[in-house]
Design an enzyme around this catalytic site. Structure first.
Site, PDB file in Angstrom:
ATOM      1  N   HIS A  28       0.839  -1.212   0.000  1.00 39.76           N
ATOM      2  CA  HIS A  28       0.000   0.000   0.000  1.00 39.76           C
ATOM      3  C   HIS A  28       0.872   1.261   0.000  1.00 39.76           C
ATOM      4  O   HIS A  28       0.568   2.241  -0.672  1.00 39.76           O
ATOM      5  CB  HIS A  28      -0.866   0.055   1.260  1.00 39.76           C
ATOM      6  CG  HIS A  28      -1.875  -1.024   1.373  1.00 39.76           C
ATOM      7  ND1 HIS A  28      -1.807  -2.007   2.322  1.00 39.76           N
ATOM      8  CD2 HIS A  28      -3.007  -1.270   0.659  1.00 39.76           C
ATOM      9  CE1 HIS A  28      -2.841  -2.809   2.211  1.00 39.76           C
ATOM     10  NE2 HIS A  28      -3.593  -2.400   1.208  1.00 39.76           N
ATOM     11  N   SER A 177      -2.641  -8.067   3.007  1.00 37.05           N
ATOM     12  CA  SER A 177      -3.139  -7.973   4.390  1.00 37.05           C
ATOM     13  C   SER A 177      -3.525  -9.362   4.880  1.00 37.05           C
ATOM     14  O   SER A 177      -3.498  -9.641   6.073  1.00 37.05           O
ATOM     15  CB  SER A 177      -4.352  -7.050   4.456  1.00 37.05           C
ATOM     16  OG  SER A 177      -4.015  -5.798   3.908  1.00 37.05           O
TER      17      SER A 177
END
Ligand code: PAF
Length: 272
Positions: A28, A177
């Site tokens: 990210h 994630s």
């Protein structure tokens, strides 16, 4: 957020936008660093979007840590974190969806039937709220990126879409994630995704062109690791996502594999 975006546009600012579901990792942050280069103002969203999770998927379990995310975002120069509550995004009477007829049906489509409808719809909403000039997405979710590009073209969004290469752990595992779900043993087996793609790359470099052969070799390698179950291994056109028989030009090899209870994806562009 809409009022703030309008104010920024009236002040002549360029808005770069990175949509995320939070629990930020280096992948990210790479998107945000790219965004920082393109906008006067860098906005990210953190929203675990319920409409892109199937009924048996991990919506409740999806990892969340807003405080940590906000400090990480600050550390790479994000100006605004937009983190709405689900009720603010989806009123009780909500009923409008964006659905891509063909691209949603390939790769992850069959095992996640309403996923891309949820993604395309929430990204449309986020674009209307944040009003960005530029939006940045990761190439790890290759099908998602392809769908967003198509949607932006089809619906005349005046937004430039930028794709950023996959960020990997030092041993090659693509950052996600969902990697936090893996036990130590599963983490080890999860490496087979990257290894199988690397093997395919090497095989293409040595002259292999037959897609079936590449898929077979990748599947064998993955299944030789414990806890793995293949959802799909696909060799396909990088724009239409249709399967190809032979690797003649740049070709997408994409896969989804269950490692224990965690579904992981990865991909590479094979270049003969
Ligand atoms: O890639 C993601 O994290 C999500 O699919 C996105 C684009 C933020 C939409 O919810």
């Amino acid at each position: 957020m809409q009022q703030e975006s309008t104010r920024l546009l009236q002040a002549g600012k360029t808005i770069a936008f990175v949509p995320t579901m939070g629990y930020l990792h280096e992948g990210h942050l790479a998107l945000m660093r790219e965004g920082r280069k393109h906008g006067d103002v860098l906005v990210i969203s953190i929203f675990v979007n319920p409409t892109q999770f199937g009924p048996a998927e991990d919506l409740q379990a999806y990892p969340r840590d807003l405080d940590r995310d906000v400090s990480l975002a600050e550390s790479v120069g994000v100006d605004i974190v937009f983190a709405p509550e689900p009720e603010a995004m989806y009123e009780k009477a909500y009923q409008t969806y964006v659905d891509l007829e063909v691209l949603s049906g390939y790769l992850c489509g069959p095992s996640r039937p309403s996923h891309f409808r949820g993604v395309a719809s929430v990204v449309t909403k986020l674009f209307n709220i944040v009003k960005p000039h530029i939006a940045i997405f990761g190439e790890k979710d290759y099908q998602q990126l392809t769908i967003i590009r198509r949607m932006v073209q089809d619906l005349n969004f005046d937004i430039r879409i930028i794709g950023v290469p996959i960020v990997r752990e030092p041993d090659g595992l693509a950052m996600s994630s969902r990697n936090t779900y893996l036990s130590e043993d599963e983490r080890h087996s999860a490496l087979s995704l990257f290894q199988s793609l690397k093997q395919a790359e090497e095989s293409v470099a040595k002259g292999t062109r037959d897609a079936k052969q590449l898929i077979h070799a990748a599947s064998e390698l993955i299944l030789s690791s414990p806890h793995t179950k293949i959802d799909y291994v696909s060799v396909c056109d990088p724009e239409t996502l249709e399967d190809v028989d032979r690797v003649e030009g740049p070709t997408l090899m994409a896969l989804a594999v269950w490692v224990g209870k965690t579904r992981l994806i990865d991909n590479v562009i094979l270049k003969p």
